[in-house]
Scaffold this active site. Structure first.
Site, PDB file in Angstrom:
ATOM      1  N   ARG A  46      -3.670  -0.667   5.072  1.00  0.00           N
ATOM      2  CA  ARG A  46      -4.169  -1.688   4.163  1.00  0.00           C
ATOM      3  C   ARG A  46      -3.243  -2.886   4.012  1.00  0.00           C
ATOM      4  O   ARG A  46      -3.686  -4.031   4.161  1.00  0.00           O
ATOM      5  CB  ARG A  46      -4.445  -1.075   2.783  1.00  0.00           C
ATOM      6  CG  ARG A  46      -5.622  -0.133   2.765  1.00  0.00           C
ATOM      7  CD  ARG A  46      -5.711   0.617   1.471  1.00  0.00           C
ATOM      8  NE  ARG A  46      -4.639   1.611   1.411  1.00  0.00           N
ATOM      9  CZ  ARG A  46      -4.470   2.461   0.411  1.00  0.00           C
ATOM     10  NH1 ARG A  46      -5.272   2.437  -0.636  1.00  0.00           N
ATOM     11  NH2 ARG A  46      -3.496   3.351   0.445  1.00  0.00           N
ATOM     12  N   CYS A  98       0.862  -1.188   0.000  1.00  0.00           N
ATOM     13  CA  CYS A  98       0.000   0.000   0.000  1.00  0.00           C
ATOM     14  C   CYS A  98       0.895   1.233   0.000  1.00  0.00           C
ATOM     15  O   CYS A  98       2.014   1.182  -0.470  1.00  0.00           O
ATOM     16  CB  CYS A  98      -0.997  -0.025   1.158  1.00  0.00           C
ATOM     17  SG  CYS A  98      -0.300   0.182   2.811  1.00  0.00           S
ATOM     18  N   ASP A 108      -8.312   3.822   0.638  1.00  0.00           N
ATOM     19  CA  ASP A 108      -7.468   4.154   1.779  1.00  0.00           C
ATOM     20  C   ASP A 108      -8.360   4.602   2.944  1.00  0.00           C
ATOM     21  O   ASP A 108      -9.042   5.621   2.849  1.00  0.00           O
ATOM     22  CB  ASP A 108      -6.508   5.276   1.402  1.00  0.00           C
ATOM     23  CG  ASP A 108      -5.452   5.526   2.457  1.00  0.00           C
ATOM     24  OD1 ASP A 108      -5.557   4.970   3.568  1.00  0.00           O
ATOM     25  OD2 ASP A 108      -4.508   6.278   2.154  1.00  0.00           O
TER      26      ASP A 108
END
Length: 169
Positions: A10, A4, A132
């Site tokens: 994430r 990420c 996100d």
């Protein structure tokens, strides 16, 4: 390797989920899962507290001991599967790979393994982005976990198939 932006939300969430699912599938002894970020802005930081809370609430380990790190070119050549969270992360990995098909062929957006994710030919890759959650409310972390979980079984099946193919060679 899951990838990420900063490696605190994430990708470590995906790392925890995939490690758990691979363990449940009896593959923990033969598959290593890790995570990185495209950026070094969070280098050394732990998993975001909101991500840890969502993982804990769903019965997963919380990623204790994780420290964010930036992806390196050496990571790309040593991993069998690279799972970026967004199209932008995938492009960054491809640039880092310098167009080497031995690497770029192993870059697959995480949500391509989700059988319910809709992606029509001709649509931009970013329709498969894992959003996100950093800037959103706590519920955004729930959505992120749900997107990761929806892809996890497909990733486990892909890994299992790849291991079986290697064994036949």
């Amino acid at each position: 390797m899951t990838v990420c932006t900063g490696n605190i939300c994430r990708s470590p969430m995906a790392e925890v989920v995939l490690r758990t699912k691979l363990e449940e599938a009896g593959l923990a002894d033969v598959v290593e899962v890790d995570s990185t970020g495209i950026s070094d802005e969070e280098h050394g930081n732990p998993v975001d507290r909101r991500a840890r809370a969502v993982l804990r609430a769903h019965g997963y380990p919380t990623g204790e001991g994780h420290r964010a790190r930036q992806v390196r070119a050496s990571d790309l050549v040593s991993r069998d599967l690279l799972l970026p969270m967004t199209a932008a992360h995938a492009r960054a990995l491809r640039r880092m790979a310098g167009g080497d098909p031995a690497v770029t062929d192993r870059i697959r957006m995480l949500r391509t393994f989700d059988p319910t994710a809709e992606h029509e030919p001709g649509q931009p890759e970013d329709v498969l982005d894992v959003d996100d959650p950093w800037y959103g409310p706590d519920e955004a972390f729930e959505r992120t976990l749900a997107e990761i979980e929806a892809a996890a079984d497909g990733i486990v099946a892909h890994v299992r198939d790849g291991l079986a193919a290697r064994a036949r060679r």
